[in-house]
Design an enzyme around this catalytic site. Sequence first.
Site, short mmCIF file in Angstrom:
data_model
loop_
_atom_site.label_atom_id
_atom_site.label_comp_id
_atom_site.label_asym_id
_atom_site.label_seq_id
_atom_site.Cartn_x
_atom_site.Cartn_y
_atom_site.Cartn_z
N ILE A 10 0.82 -1.21 0.00
CA ILE A 10 0.00 0.00 0.00
C ILE A 10 0.86 1.27 0.00
O ILE A 10 0.42 2.31 -0.50
CB ILE A 10 -1.01 -0.01 1.17
CG1 ILE A 10 -2.13 0.99 0.90
CG2 ILE A 10 -0.32 0.24 2.50
CD1 ILE A 10 -3.37 0.79 1.73
N ASN A 23 -2.88 1.56 15.24
CA ASN A 23 -3.40 1.18 16.57
C ASN A 23 -3.71 2.47 17.30
O ASN A 23 -3.35 3.55 16.86
CB ASN A 23 -2.41 0.28 17.32
CG ASN A 23 -1.09 0.96 17.54
OD1 ASN A 23 -1.01 2.02 18.16
ND2 ASN A 23 -0.03 0.38 17.00
N VAL A 32 1.10 -2.79 8.22
CA VAL A 32 0.86 -1.62 7.38
C VAL A 32 1.39 -0.36 8.07
O VAL A 32 2.03 0.49 7.45
CB VAL A 32 -0.66 -1.47 7.08
CG1 VAL A 32 -0.94 -0.17 6.37
CG2 VAL A 32 -1.16 -2.65 6.26
N ASP A 33 1.11 -0.26 9.34
CA ASP A 33 1.49 0.90 10.14
C ASP A 33 3.02 1.12 10.08
O ASP A 33 3.49 2.24 9.80
CB ASP A 33 1.06 0.62 11.59
CG ASP A 33 0.88 1.87 12.41
OD1 ASP A 33 0.97 2.98 11.84
OD2 ASP A 33 0.62 1.75 13.62
N ILE A 124 -2.11 -8.49 12.35
CA ILE A 124 -1.83 -8.67 13.77
C ILE A 124 -3.13 -8.81 14.57
O ILE A 124 -3.18 -9.52 15.58
CB ILE A 124 -0.99 -7.46 14.28
CG1 ILE A 124 0.37 -7.44 13.56
CG2 ILE A 124 -0.76 -7.54 15.79
CD1 ILE A 124 1.03 -6.07 13.53
#
Length: 167
Positions: A10, A23, A32-33, A124
């Site tokens: 992404i 989160n 992704v974070d 996760i």
Amino acid sequence: MKLTLVRGDITGQHADAIVNAANSSLMGGGGVDGAIHRRGGPEILEECRKLRAGHYGKGLPTGQAVATTAGRLPAKWVIHTVGPVYSASEDRSELLASCYRESLRVADSLGAASVAFPAISTGIYGWPMDDAAGIALETVRQADTAVEEVRFVLFDAAAYAVFEARL
Ligand code: ADP
């Protein structure tokens, strides 16, 4: 609205807004974070810190969304949303749907015409891909939004196949 599926990372997507499976701390994490902050550079975290110092002192609640700059990513904004952790004993589908709805609402407020989503909560946070894909596609299809293109960016072939079958 045009709905498309892409297999890939992404952080390489050219879109007005890229959605982060964040989160609630907004201070970064894995999946992704982690990829977004690594590739987007420190400017994104800087804005996240300001959000935590201001309106989101206790963090971003699950199912809500908020935008920051996209830093060095090929996008104008990152929209951070917090997916629910999957639970086999409690139905948290409405919170997962809310992530998609709220992200599109934020996109509308920014005037974003194209938005790229990952498969929120399927890493996760453990949500089964097939069920998550159904919720994601249905919620986006039914959303009342001015966004013209929604792109789901699936990291691997298995995830892509599940979304394709559901679409
Ligand atoms: P969550 O904490 O919401 O489960 P994750 O980031 O752990 O979020 O994973 C969400 C989904 O995104 C998973 O299916 C994972 O395989 C996928 N994913 C991980 N990294 C990337 C990336 N760079 N681009 C697109 N999808 C990714």
